[in-house]
Structure formats: structure tokens, C-alpha cells
Design a protein around this motif. Structure first.
Motif, short mmCIF file in Angstrom:
data_model
loop_
_atom_site.label_atom_id
_atom_site.label_comp_id
_atom_site.label_asym_id
_atom_site.label_seq_id
_atom_site.Cartn_x
_atom_site.Cartn_y
_atom_site.Cartn_z
N LEU A 8 0.85 -1.18 0.00
CA LEU A 8 0.00 0.00 0.00
C LEU A 8 0.89 1.24 0.00
CD1 LEU A 8 -2.88 -0.96 2.45
CD2 LEU A 8 -2.64 -1.43 0.01
N VAL A 9 0.66 2.10 -0.99
CA VAL A 9 1.45 3.32 -1.16
C VAL A 9 0.54 4.50 -0.83
CG1 VAL A 9 2.83 4.70 -2.75
CG2 VAL A 9 2.78 2.19 -2.99
N GLU A 10 0.83 5.17 0.29
CA GLU A 10 0.05 6.33 0.69
C GLU A 10 0.64 7.58 0.02
OE1 GLU A 10 -2.82 8.74 2.52
OE2 GLU A 10 -2.76 6.57 2.21
N CYS A 11 -0.23 8.45 -0.52
CA CYS A 11 0.23 9.53 -1.41
C CYS A 11 -0.16 10.93 -0.93
CB CYS A 11 -0.31 9.31 -2.81
SG CYS A 11 0.16 7.73 -3.55
N PRO A 12 0.35 11.37 0.23
CA PRO A 12 0.03 12.73 0.67
C PRO A 12 0.58 13.81 -0.26
CG PRO A 12 1.73 11.74 2.06
CD PRO A 12 1.19 10.65 1.20
N ARG A 13 1.67 13.53 -0.93
CA ARG A 13 2.19 14.50 -1.91
C ARG A 13 1.16 14.77 -3.00
NH1 ARG A 13 2.46 13.92 -7.25
NH2 ARG A 13 2.80 11.72 -6.75
N ASP A 14 0.58 13.71 -3.54
CA ASP A 14 -0.43 13.85 -4.58
C ASP A 14 -1.68 14.52 -4.02
OD1 ASP A 14 -1.59 13.65 -7.04
OD2 ASP A 14 -1.77 11.48 -7.07
N ALA A 15 -1.98 14.24 -2.77
CA ALA A 15 -3.16 14.84 -2.14
C ALA A 15 -3.00 16.35 -1.95
CB ALA A 15 -3.42 14.16 -0.79
N MET A 16 -1.79 16.78 -1.60
CA MET A 16 -1.56 18.19 -1.25
C MET A 16 -1.15 19.09 -2.41
SD MET A 16 0.34 18.25 2.48
CE MET A 16 1.35 16.77 2.41
N GLN A 17 -0.55 18.52 -3.45
CA GLN A 17 0.16 19.35 -4.43
C GLN A 17 -0.74 20.36 -5.17
OE1 GLN A 17 2.05 16.84 -7.32
NE2 GLN A 17 0.14 16.17 -8.24
N GLY A 18 -2.03 20.08 -5.26
CA GLY A 18 -2.91 20.99 -5.97
C GLY A 18 -3.62 22.00 -5.09
N LEU A 19 -3.34 21.98 -3.78
CA LEU A 19 -4.01 22.91 -2.87
C LEU A 19 -3.59 24.35 -3.15
CD1 LEU A 19 -3.74 21.01 0.56
CD2 LEU A 19 -5.75 21.20 -0.92
N HIS A 20 -4.57 25.24 -3.12
CA HIS A 20 -4.30 26.65 -3.41
C HIS A 20 -3.55 27.32 -2.27
CE1 HIS A 20 -5.27 31.01 -3.65
NE2 HIS A 20 -5.06 30.80 -4.94
N ASP A 21 -3.99 27.05 -1.03
CA ASP A 21 -3.34 27.67 0.13
C ASP A 21 -2.13 26.86 0.55
OD1 ASP A 21 -5.28 29.68 0.25
OD2 ASP A 21 -6.61 28.43 1.47
N PHE A 22 -1.02 27.55 0.78
CA PHE A 22 0.22 26.86 1.12
C PHE A 22 0.13 26.26 2.51
CE2 PHE A 22 4.67 26.50 2.46
CZ PHE A 22 5.18 25.80 1.38
N VAL A 23 0.52 24.98 2.60
CA VAL A 23 0.53 24.28 3.89
C VAL A 23 1.92 24.43 4.50
CG1 VAL A 23 0.19 22.07 5.06
CG2 VAL A 23 -1.14 22.61 3.00
N PRO A 24 2.04 25.00 5.68
CA PRO A 24 3.37 25.20 6.29
C PRO A 24 4.11 23.89 6.46
CG PRO A 24 1.68 26.40 7.52
CD PRO A 24 0.96 25.52 6.54
N ALA A 25 5.43 23.96 6.36
CA ALA A 25 6.27 22.75 6.46
C ALA A 25 6.05 22.02 7.77
CB ALA A 25 7.74 23.13 6.29
N LYS A 26 5.86 22.77 8.85
CA LYS A 26 5.66 22.15 10.16
C LYS A 26 4.41 21.28 10.18
CE LYS A 26 5.30 23.19 15.10
NZ LYS A 26 5.24 24.26 16.15
N LEU A 27 3.33 21.78 9.58
CA LEU A 27 2.08 21.02 9.53
C LEU A 27 2.20 19.83 8.59
CD1 LEU A 27 -0.84 20.61 10.35
CD2 LEU A 27 -1.51 22.34 8.64
N LYS A 28 2.85 20.03 7.45
CA LYS A 28 3.11 18.91 6.53
C LYS A 28 3.86 17.79 7.26
CE LYS A 28 3.53 21.03 1.90
NZ LYS A 28 4.01 22.42 1.88
N SER A 29 4.91 18.18 7.96
CA SER A 29 5.75 17.19 8.65
C SER A 29 4.98 16.45 9.74
CB SER A 29 6.98 17.87 9.26
OG SER A 29 7.75 18.51 8.26
N GLU A 30 4.14 17.18 10.47
CA GLU A 30 3.33 16.56 11.52
C GLU A 30 2.40 15.50 10.92
OE1 GLU A 30 0.14 17.83 15.05
OE2 GLU A 30 0.94 19.35 13.68
N TYR A 31 1.80 15.84 9.80
CA TYR A 31 0.90 14.92 9.10
C TYR A 31 1.65 13.70 8.58
CZ TYR A 31 -2.72 13.56 5.66
OH TYR A 31 -3.67 12.88 4.94
N LEU A 32 2.79 13.94 7.93
CA LEU A 32 3.58 12.85 7.37
C LEU A 32 4.12 11.94 8.47
CD1 LEU A 32 5.57 14.75 4.59
CD2 LEU A 32 3.63 13.23 4.28
#
Length: 286
Positions: A8-32
Motif C-alpha cells: 500500500l502506497v500512501e500519497c500525501p504529496r499527490d493529495a496536497m500538491q494541488g491545494l491553493h493555500d500553502f501548507v506550512p512545512a511544520k504542519l506537513k511534517s506533523e501529518y507525514l
């Protein structure tokens, strides 16, 4: 954690890459970091591409530095689109897989990587050599694998031709990608068993995009086709910003898990961490 016979390959990069509002690195890292603890085989976590093309992924190096990879079995995958991105990705020890979007639609290859199919094949050849030297694995996403919206000719023979060429160059992992959601259960069950049978020494996976109403039947078709590598994203978020304005989302990971469980397949995941990631996702995706 073992994933039994399914990767199973989870794809948060694909999920986030089209978002209009920038997701801060800290929040990205917490999620990942939560997703890393779930126990997926692979995490498609970021990309080494031009920040002008995909602004959301401009902080991939910062995000990577904030990942806790202690006692983590999940392998990291990053997307690259040209030689510069490949060289940048190779500098990072913890990036195990480099994924390259190789489109069988000439129009989309130009739109997505600013190069022709033939130029991209040359890039793949160089990528294979560099990854071999640096102990990395190449994953080729055969994009527009089920058709395209541009009027470019598509049929199974074209899919097989490019798979054959890529395997002959040394590619060991191919994920057939439905970039714009045009796959159908009929197409999946026609194409995948043939590829899996013909390229028995190659890992053949699937990366589907879908509307929510069609997800389950596509997952079932992939399962019936014998696919053992499945890409998906939590809640079905995301899609390809280079392909269309009205994004068709990814297959939802929770639907994949539920389907595999319904077939009595063993899926060993930390569901407590998964539920934490589900809750945190609201801060990212709204």
C-alpha cells in the motif's frame, strides 16, 4: 509492520500538491510523521520539481529534515520530472524511491515535464544509471495509462509498447496511472492482467484517480486483476494539477483498507495512528 502480499502506497504529496493555500512545512511534517507510523509500505511524501510548477512542494527538503524515521519500515518516495530533480533527490539518504511521470500522451508529457516522450525516455535511462549507483529504486508512473482528454491516440497496444520499452531499459516497478479518472472497471480488468502476465518479473502497480461514486468498483477491478501494489490517499484527496482544473481525486485509502478487509486479506496497519492522521487532515484540507 509487514504488509503481507499487498504494497500500500500512501500519497500525501499527490493529495496536497494541488491545494491553493500553502501548507506550512511544520504542519506537513506533523501529518507525514503520523502517516509514517501507520505502517504503509511506501509514502509518496514530496517532490523535487520546480517550485514555479508545483509551489506546494517547494519545501520538500525542509519537510524531509523534520521527519522522524526512527524505527520506521515505510520507505520514502519522491517525484522527479527532470535530471536536475533527480540529482537533487539523490542527495538525500532517506529517499528510497524516485518516481517519474512517464506519459503515453505526448500532449501531457509536454504539459507535465516540459519534454517530449522521447526526451523523457532519455531522462529515464540516465535516472536508472544514477539510481543504481546511489542504491535507489526507480518507479515509473505510466501516466494517462487509461486514456487522455487531449485527443492523443490511446489503446492497449500503446500501453504495452511503452511498458515493454521501459522494462527493456531496466525499469523494475511500473505503476499504471489514471491521471484524469477515465479508467473503468472494464478497462482495468482488460489491461492489468495482461501487463502482469507479460511482465512477470516487473512489479506492476496501479495509481487510480476517481470520483467518489466510482472508487469501490475500481478497487474491486484492480483486486480482481491481481494487482499487489496500490496507490491511494487518505479521504481520496488530491489529483493532478497539471491535468485538469476540476480535479478528480485519488482513490481513498480507507476504501482500499475496507475492501481488502472484506476479502479477508491481512492488512497490518496502526489504525490508532491512522485515525489521528484522519483528524489532523482537516487542518490541511479543510
Amino acid at each position: 509492520m509487514s504488509q503481507n502480499k499487498f504494497k500500500l502506497v500512501e500519497c500525501p504529496r499527490d493529495a496536497m500538491q494541488g491545494l491553493h493555500d500553502f501548507v506550512p512545512a511544520k504542519l506537513k511534517s506533523e501529518y507525514l510523521n503520523l502517516l509514517l507510523q501507520v505502517g504503509f509500505d511506501t509514502l509518496d511524501f514530496g517532490s523535487f520539481v520546480s517550485p514555479k510548477a508545483i509551489p506546494q512542494m517547494a519545501d520538500t527538503i525542509e519537510v524531509l529534515a523534520n521527519l522522524d524515521l526512527t524505527d520506521i519500515s515505510t520507505k520514502l518516495l519522491a517525484i522527479v520530472a527532470n535530471l536536475r530533480g533527480i540529482e537533487d533527490a539523490l542527495k538525500h539518504e532517506h529517499v528510497r524511491y524516485l518516481g517519474f511521470p512517464f506519459s503515453i500522451s505526448e500532449t501531457f508529457q509536454q504539459r507535465n515535464t516540459n519534454s517530449s516522450i522521447e526526451q523523457s525516455l532519455t531522462t529515464v535511462e540516465k535516472m536508472l544509471l544514477l539510481c543504481d549507483k546511489n542504491n535507489k529504486k526507480v518507479v515509473i508512473y505510466l501516466s494517462m495509462g487509461f486514456g487522455n482528454p487531449y485527443g492523443d491516440v490511446w489503446n492497449y497496444e500503446i500501453v504495452e509498447k511503452w511498458a515493454d520499452i521501459l522494462v527493456s531499459k531496466g525499469v523494475e516497478i511500473i505503476s499504471l496511472a489514471d491521471t484524469v479518472g477515465v479508467s473503468t472497471p472494464k478497462k482495468i480488468e482488460h489491461i492489468l492482467p495482461k501487463l502482469i502476465s507479460r511482465f512477470s518479473n516487473t512489479e506492476i502497480g496501479i495509481h487510480l484517480h476517481s470520483t467518489p461514486t466510482e472508487r469501490f468498483e475500481k478497487i474491486e477491478a484492480a483486486y480482481n486483476s491481481g494487482v499487489k501494489r496500490i496507490d491511494s490517499a487518505l479521504k481520496g484527496f488530491g489529483g493532478c494539477p497539471m491535468a485538469a482544473d476540476d480535479l478528480t481525486g485519488n482513490i481513498a485509502t480507507e476504501d482500499v483498507i475496507a475492501y481488502l478487509n472484506s476479502r479477508c486479506e491481512t492488512v497490518e496497519l496502526n489504525m490508532e495512528k491512522w485515525n489521528e492522521a484522519m483528524r489532523l487532515s482537516a487542518k490541511i484540507f479543510g
